[in-house]
Design an enzyme around this catalytic site. Structure first.
Site, PDB file in Angstrom:
ATOM      1  N   THR A   7       9.989  17.804 -10.515  1.00 51.90           N
ATOM      2  CA  THR A   7       8.576  17.345 -10.078  1.00 51.90           C
ATOM      3  C   THR A   7       7.654  17.595 -11.293  1.00 51.90           C
ATOM      4  O   THR A   7       7.811  18.679 -11.830  1.00 51.90           O
ATOM      5  CB  THR A   7       8.298  18.173  -8.803  1.00 51.90           C
ATOM      6  OG1 THR A   7       9.309  17.770  -7.784  1.00 51.90           O
ATOM      7  CG2 THR A   7       6.715  17.553  -8.348  1.00 51.90           C
ATOM      8  N   THR A  58       5.460  22.589  -7.045  1.00 55.48           N
ATOM      9  CA  THR A  58       6.705  22.170  -7.493  1.00 55.48           C
ATOM     10  C   THR A  58       7.726  23.013  -6.825  1.00 55.48           C
ATOM     11  O   THR A  58       7.505  24.016  -6.088  1.00 55.48           O
ATOM     12  CB  THR A  58       7.047  21.999  -9.043  1.00 55.48           C
ATOM     13  OG1 THR A  58       6.944  23.223  -9.250  1.00 55.48           O
ATOM     14  CG2 THR A  58       5.899  21.261  -9.482  1.00 55.48           C
TER      15      THR A  58
END
Length: 150
Positions: A7, A58
């Site tokens: 991410t 993330t």
């Protein structure tokens, strides 16, 4: 081959003081059928409020969805916490979760003045973040601060 690199979050404070954010998802490499990560869930994977700051997460989205982590960081700043204090409080919230899918989380945050903080509950030592401010010739690269369990 695994083409996914994880991410990516993006937080910015432009010169007029407005805050913006964006977050990607790690994509198909880590997706099992029916899984919804935190990236598209407002308040879990990303939350920005010009009055206080912004945060993005993330790694283990199941946890940040359950704790509303990105919004929690911003709400802690609303209540007067510094960006660092807000991130540490949110890490504490994550550590209180029991059961379900548990794993590492990284919180990226920026307060309304542009002060950053990047912290992690633990995980991959290869995780990095970049910081750039107007007037810098190049960006700074760092690793998230590990917040030890208490």
């Amino acid at each position: 081959p695994d083409l996914s690199k994880g991410t990516v979050t993006f937080l910015v404070r432009e010169r007029n003081g407005h805050l913006y954010g964006g977050v990607s998802t790690s994509g198909w490499a880590y997706k099992y059928p029916g899984r919804l990560g935190d990236s598209p869930v407002v308040g879990a994977g990303m939350y920005v409020d010009n009055r206080y700051g912004g945060a993005a997460c993330t790694h283990t989205g199941e946890m940040t969805i359950r704790a509303g982590t990105a919004r929690s960081v911003v709400l802690y700043m609303k209540r007067g916490a510094s960006v660092s204090e807000a991130c540490h409080e949110a890490i504490g919230d994550l550590r209180e979760l029991k059961g379900g899918y548990l794993g590492p989380v990284i919180i990226h945050a920026l307060d309304r003045h542009g002060e950053p903080c990047v912290v992690t509950t633990g995980g991959d030592d290869g995780d990095v973040y970049c910081l750039w401010r107007e007037g810098m010739d190049d960006f700074l690269q760092g690793t998230p601060l590990l917040v030890p369990p208490q």
